[in-house]
Design a protein around this motif. Structure first.
Motif, PDB file in Angstrom:
ATOM      1  N   ILE A 144      -1.110  68.266 129.629  1.00  0.00           N
ATOM      2  CA  ILE A 144      -0.561  68.396 128.364  1.00  0.00           C
ATOM      3  C   ILE A 144      -1.087  69.850 127.812  1.00  0.00           C
ATOM      4  N   ARG A 145      -2.257  69.902 127.642  1.00  0.00           N
ATOM      5  CA  ARG A 145      -2.927  71.154 126.934  1.00  0.00           C
ATOM      6  C   ARG A 145      -2.504  72.380 127.713  1.00  0.00           C
ATOM      7  N   ALA A 146      -2.466  72.267 129.161  1.00  0.00           N
ATOM      8  CA  ALA A 146      -2.061  73.554 130.007  1.00  0.00           C
ATOM      9  C   ALA A 146      -0.349  73.605 130.060  1.00  0.00           C
ATOM     10  N   LYS A 147       0.105  72.781 129.706  1.00  0.00           N
ATOM     11  CA  LYS A 147       1.683  72.992 130.015  1.00  0.00           C
ATOM     12  C   LYS A 147       1.960  73.010 131.535  1.00  0.00           C
ATOM     13  N   GLN A 148       1.453  72.114 132.099  1.00  0.00           N
ATOM     14  CA  GLN A 148       1.431  72.136 133.580  1.00  0.00           C
ATOM     15  C   GLN A 148       2.335  70.945 133.857  1.00  0.00           C
TER      16      GLN A 148
END
Lengths: 221, 221
Positions: A144-148
């Motif tokens: 979620i944080r890395a938009k992966q």
DNA sequence: CATCAACTGACAGGTTTATGTCAGTTGATG
DNA sequence: CATCAACTGACATAAACCTGTCAGTTGATG
């Protein structure tokens, strides 16, 4: 296990904040109204803030959510989670202490990283069984944080197994059941996954950017 | 409910850190060894740190306990409880964050109240069902601190109801089951009560002082 | 290699839990 | 006072779960 699933479904139905008749819920979930009344008892006994009014229907009365805090993201998550649990599950004294502690820590640590902490909302309902499916959570949170993008193997409640690529957007905690809201590239629509039903979660090298219509803000439950 | 009770009993038996054969436990609890093996599966799946070795027996492998913290007593309790839950039930990232958070808060708040925080020990086992019997906890905690005698109405697992006066000494958390260790003036011996089985708890005006043989230090499980 | 005790799988019987049906009651509202 | 829909209790049936029995296997140890 089917009963727990249904309790979860009822909360999902009630989440919209609107009125729902027992009969309608019963038809949706294909059980009798008597069963719904029994389920409502269970939910209330479990601390779910739902109220029924004779001649009217059922409605969620409040939605608990804690504000973001000034900590590193990981600490903030731990504190949010821990205090949310304590504030809900324990006794009034501890509840007050948990809230004052969040305030105090918030004031004491002068960092500026209010950050992307609104990835977290808490609506803590202490029912359902133990710690299942926590294994994937580091992967999910990191993605979620890395938009992966993520490749999920998922077993639905009907025991159908699917593999799909998703864009993870947001996680929520429903009293030992975590959900992952995401844009599903298989269905080309938003989908909410129960973390405890995820079999495998593999982070892909592929990143994603917020596209109009595919962001969390566009999601309407 | 009987199965949960038995799981709890098994932990109590294993608590002494010694070796226990499945057969011995089975005889003590009056079930078959097969049932014990199944129970052990459940305990392991629930996160209880127990290990079996073929030809040897079962033994508890670790006993988690968090150190006291520099906060007000109430906040310390909330933080302890919350972080203990997070550190046990959640994923490795959150676990590390929970631990570093306790350190950080400990360092940041320069109070001198390490206090009587060792009333709390944590051995968090995330099994058993939801928040039952939390209602009495403020009374119990206050009475431990004030060294105030308590009048308990207690329903044993065999559904026998007794009323007794006790000297509350110490509380422990076993994964949603709290126990209250105390000197029981009815039995004239130490007794461990499950908080969720306490019907009523009334603090008496009568205070008590630590007498040789009746202190927590004298208690041998 | 004999022994010990943990461990596994399959099956049958018993108990508990969940559910539906039915026949009510209750409280608010127009 | 009629209507609506939440609510309750009792009972029968069906589904799920728990347990014991039995007949094995496994891994370590002397």
């Amino acid at each position: 296990m089917r009963r727990t699933d249904r309790l979860f479904d009822i909360i999902q139905i009630l989440r919209d904040g609107k009125l729902h008749r027992a009969q309608d819920i019963a038809e949706t979930l294909e059980v009798s109204t008597r069963t719904i009344y029994r389920d409502m008892d269970t939910l209330v006994a479990s601390g779910v803030p739902v109220e029924g009014e004779r001649g009217v229907g059922y409605m969620i009365t409040e939605a608990i959510s804690l504000p973001p805090l000034n900590l590193t993201v990981a600490e903030l998550e731990a504190l949010n989670l821990g205090m949310a649990i304590v504030a809900e599950a324990a006794d009034p004294d501890l509840k007050a202490a948990a809230l004052s502690l969040t305030d105090k820590v918030d004031a004491v640590l002068p960092t500026k990283t209010i950050a992307d902490a609104d990835q977290w909302k808490f609506a803590v309902y202490p029912f359902a069984d133990a710690a299942r499916g926590f294994a994937h959570m580091p992967t999910l949170r990191a993605a979620i944080r890395a938009k992966q993008k993520l490749r999920l193997t998922y077993t639905s409640k009907e025991a159908r197994v699917t593999t799909r690529t998703i864009r993870p957007l947001h996680m929520e905690y429903w009293g030992r059941i975590w959900t992952l809201t995401s844009w599903c590239e298989l269905r080309n629509d938003f989908r909410v996954f129960r973390v405890d039903l995820i079999q495998t979660a593999e982070a892909l090298p592929e990143l994603f950017v917020d596209e109009p219509g595919k962001t969390l803000a566009d999601y309407v439950p």
